[in-house]
Design a protein around this motif. Structure first.
Motif, PDB file in Angstrom:
ATOM      1  N   LEU A   1       6.845  -5.544   1.657  1.00  0.00           N
ATOM      2  CA  LEU A   1       5.719  -4.632   1.498  1.00  0.00           C
ATOM      3  C   LEU A   1       4.409  -5.381   1.705  1.00  0.00           C
ATOM      4  CD1 LEU A   1       6.882  -2.643  -1.667  1.00  0.00           C
ATOM      5  CD2 LEU A   1       7.307  -2.124   0.748  1.00  0.00           C
ATOM      6  N   THR A   2       3.394  -4.664   2.197  1.00  0.00           N
ATOM      7  CA  THR A   2       2.060  -5.225   2.372  1.00  0.00           C
ATOM      8  C   THR A   2       1.075  -4.401   1.554  1.00  0.00           C
ATOM      9  OG1 THR A   2       1.418  -3.834   4.256  1.00  0.00           O
ATOM     10  CG2 THR A   2       2.721  -5.811   4.737  1.00  0.00           C
ATOM     11  N   VAL A   3      -0.181  -4.832   1.511  1.00  0.00           N
ATOM     12  CA  VAL A   3      -1.186  -4.107   0.742  1.00  0.00           C
ATOM     13  C   VAL A   3      -1.455  -2.721   1.316  1.00  0.00           C
ATOM     14  CG1 VAL A   3      -2.299  -6.170  -0.155  1.00  0.00           C
ATOM     15  CG2 VAL A   3      -3.047  -5.222   2.023  1.00  0.00           C
ATOM     16  N   SER A   4      -1.073  -2.483   2.554  1.00  0.00           N
ATOM     17  CA  SER A   4      -1.283  -1.170   3.164  1.00  0.00           C
ATOM     18  C   SER A   4      -0.005  -0.335   3.203  1.00  0.00           C
ATOM     19  CB  SER A   4      -1.850  -1.327   4.584  1.00  0.00           C
ATOM     20  OG  SER A   4      -0.982  -2.075   5.398  1.00  0.00           O
ATOM     21  N   SER A   5       1.076  -0.823   2.577  1.00  0.00           N
ATOM     22  CA  SER A   5       2.303  -0.027   2.506  1.00  0.00           C
ATOM     23  C   SER A   5       2.084   1.165   1.582  1.00  0.00           C
ATOM     24  CB  SER A   5       3.460  -0.885   1.972  1.00  0.00           C
ATOM     25  OG  SER A   5       3.776  -1.941   2.842  1.00  0.00           O
ATOM     26  N   PRO A   6       2.757   2.290   1.838  1.00  0.00           N
ATOM     27  CA  PRO A   6       2.639   3.437   0.932  1.00  0.00           C
ATOM     28  C   PRO A   6       2.955   3.048  -0.507  1.00  0.00           C
ATOM     29  CG  PRO A   6       3.765   4.080   2.933  1.00  0.00           C
ATOM     30  CD  PRO A   6       3.619   2.590   2.998  1.00  0.00           C
ATOM     31  N   MET A   7       2.219   3.658  -1.414  1.00  0.00           N
ATOM     32  CA  MET A   7       2.359   3.332  -2.830  1.00  0.00           C
ATOM     33  C   MET A   7       3.728   3.705  -3.372  1.00  0.00           C
ATOM     34  SD  MET A   7      -0.021   4.860  -5.856  1.00  0.00           S
ATOM     35  CE  MET A   7       0.212   4.413  -7.574  1.00  0.00           C
ATOM     36  N   ILE A   8       4.304   4.796  -2.892  1.00  0.00           N
ATOM     37  CA  ILE A   8       5.591   5.279  -3.371  1.00  0.00           C
ATOM     38  C   ILE A   8       6.652   4.964  -2.329  1.00  0.00           C
ATOM     39  CG2 ILE A   8       6.937   7.291  -4.093  1.00  0.00           C
ATOM     40  CD1 ILE A   8       4.332   8.539  -5.064  1.00  0.00           C
ATOM     41  N   GLN A   9       7.693   4.268  -2.748  1.00  0.00           N
ATOM     42  CA  GLN A   9       8.750   3.831  -1.845  1.00  0.00           C
ATOM     43  C   GLN A   9      10.088   4.391  -2.323  1.00  0.00           C
ATOM     44  OE1 GLN A   9       8.527   1.589   0.899  1.00  0.00           O
ATOM     45  NE2 GLN A   9       6.286   1.620   0.744  1.00  0.00           N
ATOM     46  N   TYR A  10      10.685   5.266  -1.501  1.00  0.00           N
ATOM     47  CA  TYR A  10      12.055   5.725  -1.741  1.00  0.00           C
ATOM     48  C   TYR A  10      12.948   4.917  -0.816  1.00  0.00           C
ATOM     49  CZ  TYR A  10      10.032   9.797  -4.077  1.00  0.00           C
ATOM     50  OH  TYR A  10       9.347  10.618  -4.929  1.00  0.00           O
ATOM     51  N   LEU A  11      13.707   4.003  -1.367  1.00  0.00           N
ATOM     52  CA  LEU A  11      14.473   3.073  -0.555  1.00  0.00           C
ATOM     53  C   LEU A  11      15.969   3.221  -0.818  1.00  0.00           C
ATOM     54  CD1 LEU A  11      12.278  -0.139  -1.000  1.00  0.00           C
ATOM     55  CD2 LEU A  11      12.124   1.620   0.770  1.00  0.00           C
ATOM     56  N   ASP A  12      16.712   3.468   0.257  1.00  0.00           N
ATOM     57  CA  ASP A  12      18.173   3.478   0.214  1.00  0.00           C
ATOM     58  C   ASP A  12      18.635   2.108   0.700  1.00  0.00           C
ATOM     59  OD1 ASP A  12      20.900   3.709   0.679  1.00  0.00           O
ATOM     60  OD2 ASP A  12      20.760   5.769   1.417  1.00  0.00           O
ATOM     61  N   PRO A  13      19.313   1.332  -0.137  1.00  0.00           N
ATOM     62  CA  PRO A  13      19.725  -0.017   0.295  1.00  0.00           C
ATOM     63  C   PRO A  13      20.611  -0.029   1.530  1.00  0.00           C
ATOM     64  CG  PRO A  13      19.891   0.193  -2.086  1.00  0.00           C
ATOM     65  CD  PRO A  13      19.649   1.581  -1.548  1.00  0.00           C
ATOM     66  N   GLY A  14      21.257   1.105   1.844  1.00  0.00           N
ATOM     67  CA  GLY A  14      22.001   1.181   3.095  1.00  0.00           C
ATOM     68  C   GLY A  14      23.315   0.432   3.102  1.00  0.00           C
TER      69      GLY A  14
END
Length: 301
Positions: A31-44
């Motif tokens: 993630l970077t400082v400009s990444s969206p604040m909310i992250q829905y992540l599926d580990p896959g």
């Protein structure tokens, strides 16, 4: 509006909407400082690392990360120096905030889904597997190992023995040496860790594990022994030794039945003194008041 209020151009802080990303990972995520604040992540399909931005650039920054796994797949969140910050299990979320010198996190409770399993051997529980476990011993007594005390601080783990026969679950600490409780068919235990030790409670259950045994020597009970003991002295008089009375054992109760087929007595002791003698076909009820053991035998009706 100050820079402190908006950390990324995609946020709409005054309203109810915040930028979010929904991603199925195929490897580590950064993630970077400009990444969206909310992250829905599926580990896959596997555990994945998620690396946060550098501390110096992240003062006042906040992320909400949700693990959208459909299996036992973790998200290991790290800082830019590769130090682990928090592990997020399936269906769990973490809120991470930076004060410029470190990342702080708040971890959500586990989803309250019930995990049901029929065991074929020793079972090792992990925090990723959830908090509520309905376990069928599967035809024999089984051991169940808890997670490490340090990893499970404040996380209650509920275990129910769903056996349809006299099959016990012996719940032990992760080192597989110290029994925390023995759960009989239908019994439930709730286990919580203070970081160094496990503590157990039995919410609302009136059932308990039953030990049926033919003795060959003195029978020594511990605080985690089954509370119902059906004992055959096995050809001669035997002693039954209760745990040492202590405040921690207040309200602990044992019911001991003498199942002898002849005139063979069970002498119940507190380690020093005789509490009662239970003759053939009698039952004894014993409870701890925090300082001593009370109780005695009840002749057969």
């Amino acid at each position: 509006m100050s820079r402190d209020r908006i950390q990324r151009p995609t946020e709409f802080v005054e309203g109810i909407y915040l930028a979010h990303a929904t991603t199925t990972l195929t490897g580590a995520a950064t993630l970077t400082v400009s990444s969206p604040m909310i992250q829905y992540l599926d580990p896959g399909g596997a555990d994945r690392n998620v690396t946060l931005p550098a501390l110096a650039a992240s003062d006042g920054l906040e992320f909400h990360i949700h693990n959208a796994a459909n299996g036992l797949e973790n998200l290991q969140v790290k800082n830019a120096g590769a130090t682990n910050i928090v592990k997020i299990g399936p269906n769990q979320s973490a809120r991470l905030t930076c004060d410029g010198s470190s990342w702080k996190f708040t971890l959500s409770a586990f989803a309250v889904a019930i995990r049901a399993a029929s065991l074929t051997g020793e079972e090792t529980l992990t925090l990723v597997a959830g908090q509520v476990h309905h376990l069928d011993p599967g035809g024999a007594d089984r051991d169940v190992l808890l997670p490490t005390e340090a990893s499970a601080i404040g996380v209650p783990i509920t275990i129910k023995n769903t056996a349809d026969a006299d099959e016990k679950l012996t719940v032990k600490e992760d080192t597989d040496t110290t029994a925390q409780a023995i759960l009989g068919a239908g019994q439930t235990g709730v286990f919580t860790s203070d970081g160094t030790a496990w503590h157990v409670g039995f919410p609302g259950d009136t059932t308990g594990a039953v030990n049926i045994e033919t003795l060959g020597a003195t029978h020594v009970l511990t605080a985690t022994s089954p509370k119902f003991q059906t004992l055959d002295p096995g050809g001669g008089a035997r002693d039954v030794t209760l745990p040492v009375a202590a405040i921690a054992l207040t309200a602990l109760e044992f019911r001991i039945a003498n199942a002898a087929d002849a005139a063979e007595a069970l002498t119940v002791k507190d380690g020093v003194s005789t509490i009662a003698v239970i003759d053939q076909d009698e039952i004894g009820v014993f409870w701890c008041d925090g300082a001593t053991w009370q109780g005695g035998s009840m002749p057969e009706a």
